[in-house]
Scaffold this motif. Sequence first.
Motif, PDB file in Angstrom:
ATOM      1  N   ASP A 126       4.720  -7.042  -6.651  1.00 51.19           N
ATOM      2  CA  ASP A 126       5.186  -6.783  -8.013  1.00 51.19           C
ATOM      3  C   ASP A 126       4.984  -8.045  -8.852  1.00 51.19           C
ATOM      4  O   ASP A 126       4.398  -9.027  -8.388  1.00 51.19           O
ATOM      5  CB  ASP A 126       6.640  -6.302  -8.011  1.00 51.19           C
ATOM      6  CG  ASP A 126       7.630  -7.350  -7.515  1.00 51.19           C
ATOM      7  OD1 ASP A 126       7.243  -8.534  -7.369  1.00 51.19           O
ATOM      8  OD2 ASP A 126       8.790  -6.986  -7.270  1.00 51.19           O
ATOM      9  N   ASP A 127       5.460  -8.047 -10.091  1.00 49.46           N
ATOM     10  CA  ASP A 127       5.259  -9.190 -10.985  1.00 49.46           C
ATOM     11  C   ASP A 127       5.920 -10.466 -10.480  1.00 49.46           C
ATOM     12  O   ASP A 127       5.515 -11.570 -10.834  1.00 49.46           O
ATOM     13  CB  ASP A 127       5.777  -8.870 -12.390  1.00 49.46           C
ATOM     14  CG  ASP A 127       4.939  -7.797 -13.067  1.00 49.46           C
ATOM     15  OD1 ASP A 127       3.769  -7.622 -12.657  1.00 49.46           O
ATOM     16  OD2 ASP A 127       5.446  -7.131 -13.989  1.00 49.46           O
ATOM     17  N   ASN A 128       6.962 -10.331  -9.643  1.00 49.55           N
ATOM     18  CA  ASN A 128       7.657 -11.491  -9.094  1.00 49.55           C
ATOM     19  C   ASN A 128       7.129 -11.888  -7.723  1.00 49.55           C
ATOM     20  O   ASN A 128       7.770 -12.642  -7.006  1.00 49.55           O
ATOM     21  CB  ASN A 128       9.160 -11.213  -9.003  1.00 49.55           C
ATOM     22  CG  ASN A 128       9.769 -10.997 -10.369  1.00 49.55           C
ATOM     23  OD1 ASN A 128       9.385 -11.665 -11.329  1.00 49.55           O
ATOM     24  ND2 ASN A 128      10.694 -10.072 -10.467  1.00 49.55           N
ATOM     25  N   GLU A 129       5.978 -11.342  -7.345  1.00 51.57           N
ATOM     26  CA  GLU A 129       5.314 -11.586  -6.073  1.00 51.57           C
ATOM     27  C   GLU A 129       6.143 -11.137  -4.875  1.00 51.57           C
ATOM     28  O   GLU A 129       6.064 -11.707  -3.788  1.00 51.57           O
ATOM     29  CB  GLU A 129       4.899 -13.058  -5.943  1.00 51.57           C
ATOM     30  CG  GLU A 129       3.864 -13.438  -6.983  1.00 51.57           C
ATOM     31  CD  GLU A 129       3.235 -14.792  -6.736  1.00 51.57           C
ATOM     32  OE1 GLU A 129       3.489 -15.401  -5.686  1.00 51.57           O
ATOM     33  OE2 GLU A 129       2.479 -15.233  -7.606  1.00 51.57           O
ATOM     34  N   ASN A 130       6.959 -10.099  -5.069  1.00 56.67           N
ATOM     35  CA  ASN A 130       7.658  -9.451  -3.962  1.00 56.67           C
ATOM     36  C   ASN A 130       6.763  -8.351  -3.419  1.00 56.67           C
ATOM     37  O   ASN A 130       6.079  -7.661  -4.172  1.00 56.67           O
ATOM     38  CB  ASN A 130       8.983  -8.836  -4.432  1.00 56.67           C
ATOM     39  CG  ASN A 130       9.948  -9.887  -4.917  1.00 56.67           C
ATOM     40  OD1 ASN A 130      10.164 -10.887  -4.247  1.00 56.67           O
ATOM     41  ND2 ASN A 130      10.523  -9.668  -6.095  1.00 56.67           N
ATOM     42  N   ILE A 131       6.779  -8.163  -2.110  1.00 54.74           N
ATOM     43  CA  ILE A 131       5.958  -7.130  -1.480  1.00 54.74           C
ATOM     44  C   ILE A 131       6.594  -5.775  -1.763  1.00 54.74           C
ATOM     45  O   ILE A 131       7.769  -5.561  -1.481  1.00 54.74           O
ATOM     46  CB  ILE A 131       5.856  -7.360   0.034  1.00 54.74           C
ATOM     47  CG1 ILE A 131       5.225  -8.731   0.303  1.00 54.74           C
ATOM     48  CG2 ILE A 131       5.065  -6.246   0.705  1.00 54.74           C
ATOM     49  CD1 ILE A 131       5.325  -9.181   1.737  1.00 54.74           C
ATOM     50  N   VAL A 132       5.804  -4.846  -2.320  1.00 51.88           N
ATOM     51  CA  VAL A 132       6.318  -3.507  -2.606  1.00 51.88           C
ATOM     52  C   VAL A 132       5.673  -2.445  -1.729  1.00 51.88           C
ATOM     53  O   VAL A 132       6.109  -1.306  -1.719  1.00 51.88           O
ATOM     54  CB  VAL A 132       6.165  -3.128  -4.105  1.00 51.88           C
ATOM     55  CG1 VAL A 132       7.049  -4.008  -4.965  1.00 51.88           C
ATOM     56  CG2 VAL A 132       4.714  -3.211  -4.562  1.00 51.88           C
ATOM     57  N   GLY A 133       4.647  -2.798  -0.979  1.00 53.01           N
ATOM     58  CA  GLY A 133       4.043  -1.826  -0.081  1.00 53.01           C
ATOM     59  C   GLY A 133       2.788  -2.348   0.583  1.00 53.01           C
ATOM     60  O   GLY A 133       2.158  -3.291   0.101  1.00 53.01           O
ATOM     61  N   VAL A 134       2.469  -1.737   1.716  1.00 52.31           N
ATOM     62  CA  VAL A 134       1.240  -2.058   2.424  1.00 52.31           C
ATOM     63  C   VAL A 134       0.144  -1.161   1.860  1.00 52.31           C
ATOM     64  O   VAL A 134       0.284   0.061   1.847  1.00 52.31           O
ATOM     65  CB  VAL A 134       1.396  -1.837   3.947  1.00 52.31           C
ATOM     66  CG1 VAL A 134       0.071  -2.085   4.662  1.00 52.31           C
ATOM     67  CG2 VAL A 134       2.488  -2.726   4.513  1.00 52.31           C
ATOM     68  N   VAL A 135      -0.927  -1.750   1.392  1.00 47.79           N
ATOM     69  CA  VAL A 135      -2.029  -0.987   0.818  1.00 47.79           C
ATOM     70  C   VAL A 135      -2.993  -0.571   1.914  1.00 47.79           C
ATOM     71  O   VAL A 135      -3.407   0.573   1.992  1.00 47.79           O
ATOM     72  CB  VAL A 135      -2.766  -1.812  -0.264  1.00 47.79           C
ATOM     73  CG1 VAL A 135      -3.984  -1.067  -0.770  1.00 47.79           C
ATOM     74  CG2 VAL A 135      -1.824  -2.148  -1.400  1.00 47.79           C
ATOM     75  N   SER A 136      -3.332  -1.534   2.785  1.00 49.38           N
ATOM     76  CA  SER A 136      -4.309  -1.262   3.830  1.00 49.38           C
ATOM     77  C   SER A 136      -4.207  -2.332   4.894  1.00 49.38           C
ATOM     78  O   SER A 136      -3.907  -3.480   4.604  1.00 49.38           O
ATOM     79  CB  SER A 136      -5.716  -1.264   3.230  1.00 49.38           C
ATOM     80  OG  SER A 136      -6.679  -1.187   4.246  1.00 49.38           O
TER      81      SER A 136
END
Length: 193
Positions: A126-136
């Motif tokens: 996200d904008d705060n560089e928190n992980i929001v999900g695994v893309v691949s």
Amino acid sequence: MSDEPSRNAERVVKCPVEGCDAEKLARGMYLHVLRSVGDGHGEQGEIPDEVSLDDLEEVGTREVEVNYPAEREVESVARLCPYCGVPFRGKHGVLIHLGQVAGRKNHPPNASKVHEPEDFPVVELDDNENIVGVVSSRPAESPDSDVDEQEADEPEAFAVFSKDEVDYLSAVIHSETNDERAKTLLQRPYLRE
């Protein structure tokens, strides 16, 4: 390489080993401590536990000539370190991190040499560089590939285990194979608890 070298002012830091008066470029201090022997530096090829390379004392700057490549193949995706779960820019960012913390902070000494890009999952921040999900969990197709076009794992694809179940599975795997990496991978979600 570009035709014209660039000149950068780079930080010069003091060696963190008490009694050592060496002043090196910040990017070279790790190698200085690693290659020095005795007088608090420890054995050659090892960083003593009591020596911290974080927050080094800056003693000035030095102008350095650098030849940057005209074109560089860089990923524009975030990838996770398989040991600490911290995101870095592309596979090269993770490899640099693994080299900097080799043998420290739960990172094996040779991690940067034994990993393939597939070991570094691509994540969405996200904008705060928190992980929001695994893309691949596959490497990006190319530096210019669009992350949104990559295949994403469905939420059901991830097994959920209790801490007791993970501890049990970890103990069984470790007793059968003596594989520390498998044990660490299983316990990773619970390491910070």
